[in-house]
Design a protein around this motif. Structure first.
Motif, mmCIF file in Angstrom:
data_model
loop_
_atom_site.group_PDB
_atom_site.id
_atom_site.type_symbol
_atom_site.label_atom_id
_atom_site.label_comp_id
_atom_site.label_asym_id
_atom_site.label_seq_id
_atom_site.Cartn_x
_atom_site.Cartn_y
_atom_site.Cartn_z
ATOM 1 N N LEU A 1 -68.624 78.627 24.233
ATOM 2 C CA LEU A 1 -67.416 79.442 24.404
ATOM 3 C C LEU A 1 -66.868 79.349 25.826
ATOM 4 O O LEU A 1 -65.653 79.374 26.036
ATOM 5 N N ALA A 2 -67.768 79.289 26.812
ATOM 6 C CA ALA A 2 -67.382 79.196 28.221
ATOM 7 C C ALA A 2 -68.508 78.516 28.973
ATOM 8 O O ALA A 2 -69.677 78.634 28.604
ATOM 9 N N GLY A 3 -68.177 77.787 30.030
ATOM 10 C CA GLY A 3 -69.183 77.140 30.854
ATOM 11 C C GLY A 3 -69.611 75.801 30.304
ATOM 12 O O GLY A 3 -68.829 75.093 29.661
ATOM 13 N N GLY B 1 -65.642 74.731 24.410
ATOM 14 C CA GLY B 1 -64.917 74.151 23.287
ATOM 15 C C GLY B 1 -65.720 73.094 22.552
ATOM 16 O O GLY B 1 -65.321 72.634 21.487
ATOM 17 N N GLY B 2 -66.860 72.691 23.125
ATOM 18 C CA GLY B 2 -67.695 71.660 22.523
ATOM 19 C C GLY B 2 -68.737 72.241 21.583
ATOM 20 O O GLY B 2 -69.024 73.431 21.589
ATOM 21 N N LEU B 3 -69.321 71.362 20.801
ATOM 22 C CA LEU B 3 -70.241 71.755 19.740
ATOM 23 C C LEU B 3 -71.440 70.808 19.718
ATOM 24 O O LEU B 3 -71.281 69.603 19.916
ATOM 25 N N ALA C 1 -83.519 71.422 22.664
ATOM 26 C CA ALA C 1 -83.588 72.459 23.698
ATOM 27 C C ALA C 1 -82.250 72.431 24.427
ATOM 28 O O ALA C 1 -81.491 71.463 24.325
ATOM 29 N N PHE C 2 -81.947 73.505 25.164
ATOM 30 C CA PHE C 2 -80.753 73.459 26.001
ATOM 31 C C PHE C 2 -80.994 74.123 27.339
ATOM 32 O O PHE C 2 -81.910 74.925 27.503
ATOM 33 N N LYS C 3 -80.148 73.737 28.311
ATOM 34 C CA LYS C 3 -80.198 74.267 29.670
ATOM 35 C C LYS C 3 -78.778 74.657 30.067
ATOM 36 O O LYS C 3 -77.832 73.909 29.828
ATOM 37 N N VAL C 4 -78.638 75.831 30.680
ATOM 38 C CA VAL C 4 -77.332 76.309 31.133
ATOM 39 C C VAL C 4 -76.986 75.637 32.461
ATOM 40 O O VAL C 4 -77.777 75.682 33.406
ATOM 41 N N LEU C 5 -75.806 75.012 32.531
ATOM 42 C CA LEU C 5 -75.384 74.287 33.724
ATOM 43 C C LEU C 5 -74.387 75.047 34.597
ATOM 44 O O LEU C 5 -74.144 74.635 35.730
ATOM 45 N N GLN C 6 -73.790 76.119 34.070
ATOM 46 C CA GLN C 6 -72.816 76.894 34.835
ATOM 47 C C GLN C 6 -73.076 78.381 34.669
ATOM 48 O O GLN C 6 -73.373 78.845 33.563
ATOM 49 N N GLU C 7 -72.966 79.111 35.769
ATOM 50 C CA GLU C 7 -73.067 80.570 35.727
ATOM 51 C C GLU C 7 -72.000 81.106 34.782
ATOM 52 O O GLU C 7 -70.878 80.594 34.742
ATOM 53 N N GLY C 8 -72.326 82.116 34.006
ATOM 54 C CA GLY C 8 -71.352 82.731 33.105
ATOM 55 C C GLY C 8 -71.143 81.979 31.801
ATOM 56 O O GLY C 8 -70.227 82.284 31.046
ATOM 57 N N THR C 9 -71.993 81.003 31.527
ATOM 58 C CA THR C 9 -71.879 80.265 30.269
ATOM 59 C C THR C 9 -72.132 81.207 29.099
ATOM 60 O O THR C 9 -72.991 82.080 29.159
ATOM 61 N N ILE D 1 -72.470 81.011 24.744
ATOM 62 C CA ILE D 1 -72.522 80.160 23.559
ATOM 63 C C ILE D 1 -72.625 81.022 22.311
ATOM 64 O O ILE D 1 -73.150 82.133 22.342
ATOM 65 N N LEU D 2 -72.101 80.497 21.241
ATOM 66 C CA LEU D 2 -72.252 81.090 19.921
ATOM 67 C C LEU D 2 -73.258 80.216 19.191
ATOM 68 O O LEU D 2 -73.062 79.001 19.064
#
Length: 118
Positions: A22-24, A40-42, A52-60, A62-63
């Motif tokens: 949704l953001a980040g 906007g990506g999926l 697995a996933f890793k958050v790359l930006q503060e405020g990310t 996801i749905l």
């Protein structure tokens, strides 16, 4: 979500997982291959595929969708509600032991190992 938050390498034996950013931005490891997914990506992980996933930006934000939606007991056991005193972005630390224990008790997830990110 906090910057650098990660999930362990895992599978969902009985459900497909879809992550909509949704953001980040996040970095997703799907069966050993990494993909950067921006707002906007999926990303889709079919049942049984290690990911697995890793958050790359503060405020990310996801749905996360699981199909069929049969893992609620796992998430209830693996999660802890925020209190009024919790920071909005938290520390980003994940209690992998709690996640593994909930998966073993309720199904819905199989932990394969630590996060696969450097």
């Amino acid at each position: 979500m906090a910057l650098n938050k990660v999930t362990p390498l895992h599978t969902h034996p009985d459900s497909d997982e879809t992550l909509y950013v949704l953001a980040g931005e996040i970095l997703v490891n799907l069966d050993g291959t990494e993909h950067r997914i921006a707002a906007g990506g999926l990303a889709m992980a079919p049942r049984g595929l290690p990911h697995a996933f890793k958050v790359l930006q503060e405020g990310t934000r996801i749905l996360c969708l699981q199909t069929p939606g049969s893992a609620q007991s796992f998430y209830d056991g693996a999660s802890e509600p925020l209190s009024d005193s919790d920071a909005p972005n938290g520390s980003g630390l994940v209690d992998f032991g709690r996640i593994r224990a909930s998966g073993e008790a309720h199904g819905g997830i199989e932990i394969l190992g630590p996060p696969p990110f450097a």
